[in-house]
Design an enzyme around this catalytic site. Structure first.
Site, PDB file in Angstrom:
ATOM      1  N   SER A 158       0.902  -1.079  -0.096  1.00  0.00           N
ATOM      2  CA  SER A 158      -0.073   0.014   0.026  1.00  0.00           C
ATOM      3  C   SER A 158       1.011   1.166  -0.142  1.00  0.00           C
ATOM      4  CB  SER A 158      -0.930  -0.102   1.308  1.00  0.00           C
ATOM      5  OG  SER A 158      -1.514   1.166   1.266  1.00  0.00           O
ATOM      6  N   TYR A 171      -2.501  -1.157  10.218  1.00  0.00           N
ATOM      7  CA  TYR A 171      -2.397  -1.223   8.984  1.00  0.00           C
ATOM      8  C   TYR A 171      -0.893  -0.788   8.416  1.00  0.00           C
ATOM      9  CZ  TYR A 171      -3.900  -1.343   4.079  1.00  0.00           C
ATOM     10  OH  TYR A 171      -4.119  -1.631   2.779  1.00  0.00           O
TER      11      TYR A 171
END
Length: 276
Positions: A158, A171
């Protein structure tokens, strides 16, 4: 789930001959994983799907990909929280097709909260699914790829593997960890014909992102429209969500022979987010 068709040549603009290859994609029953599985199938790869969801919907998806692209498609229900099931998943790919050429670690979950309010169980689950599960799949795929003399491992990271945002402690930590894992294993496998890379997307309009919109609105005390405009897309200079087909194009490059010397690194597909 059946519906959007991804063609490696017409949609992503790339075409790679993957006939005879086997691809295992975790978290591939919806969202990015489903799109990437279809992109690989469109170029001839046989597919092992994995993920959660309604049994009938998953079977419909499996049958749809097989029929649309003329490849063999299997499904394995391994829970990414359970190492023994992950080991069985990788073994299943080998037993079904006799080889494993492409491993795509895509499974992921998200939770948005202030650090002082972040539930411990959510932290543990995000680290387990977004990071530790990739360790397990790679651990068991490596002997297969070494024996073949060739393999491609791609980890879906990401933009949050490179930069941080508030309220996403687990995350961001997991995605930063994925890049470290990517680099380490790339060095270990460099002389065995196997590359290990990561793709770092910006915001893609997926079911996971849709869920984040509401959570982020609550955490920040703003409207959902403001989350999209001022939080999510404010980070992407293009002011556009990343499209599935753009990720397919990046993946096809990494699994192709053209990508054989691209190793231990990441491709950012984020509209310029981390350039800022």
């Amino acid at each position: 789930m059946p519906g959007h068709k991804v063609s490696g040549q017409t949609a992503s603009g790339l075409s790679v001959d993957l006939r005879g290859q086997t691809a295992l994609i975790t978290g591939s029953t919806s969202g990015i994983g489903e799109a990437l599985a279809k992109g690989l199938a469109a170029n001839g790869a046989n597919i092992i799907l994995n993920g959660l969801g309604d049994h009938d919907e998953i079977e419909a998806l499996r049958a749809d990909i097989a029929k649309t692209y003329g490849v063999e498609v299997r499904y394995h229900s391994a829970n990414m929280l359970k190492p023994d099931e992950i080991e069985d998943l990788v073994g299943y790919a080998k037993s079904e097709f006799g080889r494993l050429d492409i491993l795509l670690n895509n499974a992921g979950i998200q939770h948005v909260a202030k650090i002082e309010d972040f539930p411990t169980e959510k932290w543990d689950a995000i680290i387990a699914i977004n990071l530790t599960s990739a360790f397990h799949t790679i651990k068991h795929a490596t002997p297969i790829m070494k024996a073949q003399g060739r393999g491609r491992i791609v980890n879906l990271a990401s933009a949050h593997a490179l930069v941080a945002s508030p309220f996403k402690a687990a995350y961001v930590a997991a995605k930063h960890g994925i890049l470290g894992l990517t680099k380490t294993v790339a060095l270990e496998l460099a002389e065995h014909g196997t590359t290990v890379n990561a793709i770092c997307p910006g915001y893609v309009r997926t079911p996971l992102v849709d869920a984040q919109i509401g959570d982020t609105a609550k955490a920040r005390g703003i409207s959902e429209e403001a989350v999209v405009r001022d939080v999510m897309l404010s980070a992407q200079p293009t002011k556009k969500f990343v499209e599935y087909d753009q990720l397919v194009g990046a993946l096809l490059y990494l699994v192709s022979e053209s990508g054989a010397s691209t190793n231990g690194t990441h491709l950012s597909v984020d509209g310029g987010w981390v350039a800022q």
